[in-house]
Write an enzyme that holds these catalytic residues in place. Sequence first.
Site, PDB file in Angstrom:
ATOM      1  N   CYS A 164      -5.806   2.123   5.927  1.00  0.00           N
ATOM      2  CA  CYS A 164      -6.510   0.892   6.286  1.00  0.00           C
ATOM      3  C   CYS A 164      -5.934   0.334   7.594  1.00  0.00           C
ATOM      4  O   CYS A 164      -5.041   0.914   8.203  1.00  0.00           O
ATOM      5  CB  CYS A 164      -6.368  -0.134   5.169  1.00  0.00           C
ATOM      6  SG  CYS A 164      -4.693  -0.820   5.046  1.00  0.00           S
TER       7      CYS A 164
ATOM      8  N   HIS B   5       0.866  -1.177   0.000  1.00  0.00           N
ATOM      9  CA  HIS B   5       0.000   0.000   0.000  1.00  0.00           C
ATOM     10  C   HIS B   5       0.906   1.232   0.000  1.00  0.00           C
ATOM     11  O   HIS B   5       2.054   1.178   0.464  1.00  0.00           O
ATOM     12  CB  HIS B   5      -0.887   0.012   1.235  1.00  0.00           C
ATOM     13  CG  HIS B   5      -1.939  -1.050   1.234  1.00  0.00           C
ATOM     14  ND1 HIS B   5      -3.012  -1.018   2.094  1.00  0.00           N
ATOM     15  CD2 HIS B   5      -2.085  -2.173   0.486  1.00  0.00           C
ATOM     16  CE1 HIS B   5      -3.774  -2.072   1.869  1.00  0.00           C
ATOM     17  NE2 HIS B   5      -3.235  -2.795   0.901  1.00  0.00           N
TER      18      HIS B   5
ATOM     19  N   CYS C 231      -2.058  -0.483   7.334  1.00  0.00           N
ATOM     20  CA  CYS C 231      -1.262   0.748   7.292  1.00  0.00           C
ATOM     21  C   CYS C 231      -1.309   1.488   8.624  1.00  0.00           C
ATOM     22  O   CYS C 231      -0.298   2.027   9.079  1.00  0.00           O
ATOM     23  CB  CYS C 231      -1.739   1.639   6.155  1.00  0.00           C
ATOM     24  SG  CYS C 231      -1.447   0.900   4.524  1.00  0.00           S
TER      25      CYS C 231
ATOM     26  N   GLU D 259       1.082   3.882   1.801  1.00  0.00           N
ATOM     27  CA  GLU D 259       1.602   4.283   3.111  1.00  0.00           C
ATOM     28  C   GLU D 259       2.749   3.376   3.554  1.00  0.00           C
ATOM     29  O   GLU D 259       3.755   3.850   4.092  1.00  0.00           O
ATOM     30  CB  GLU D 259       0.479   4.247   4.164  1.00  0.00           C
ATOM     31  CG  GLU D 259      -0.662   5.205   3.875  1.00  0.00           C
ATOM     32  CD  GLU D 259      -1.784   4.612   3.028  1.00  0.00           C
ATOM     33  OE1 GLU D 259      -2.877   5.202   3.021  1.00  0.00           O
ATOM     34  OE2 GLU D 259      -1.581   3.571   2.363  1.00  0.00           O
TER      35      GLU D 259
END
Length: 149
Positions: free
Chosen positions: A96, A66, A99, A68
Amino acid sequence: MAGNDSADDDDTHPASHERFMRRCIAMARAAGARGDTPVGALIVRDGRPIAGGGEQTPTGLDITAHAEIVAIRRASRALGSVDLRACTLYTTAEPCFMCSHAIRDARIWRVVMGARTPNVGCVSSAYPILSAADITPWAPRPQSSSGMS
């Protein structure tokens, strides 16, 4: 303009938030253009970008890539430490669960996010682990603000 008191060098100033979020949006667009989810993230310390990245899950064949997480990995390498307590994370979407765990473990002190994702976001969902004060094994919760994109 390094070395002066310009608002552009202060990652607490709204003009800086906008400037850094524009960089995140550019990374998100690049991610979307290559077939990934259009999310971008940037780590900033002392008003200076340290590392950033766009989502790389399908194209990188890495479910954990992801935006991040990519930015946190790169910032940790750039700074030689997993302790990012003096950093701000900018992201185009609300982080999420995965993360948010990484953000708290890295001790990132501020998160500035664009779009809210109430179904899986960790501030606005039914599981606000990024903002929960009662999760004691993790680092203190970061400051967070949204609505930047």
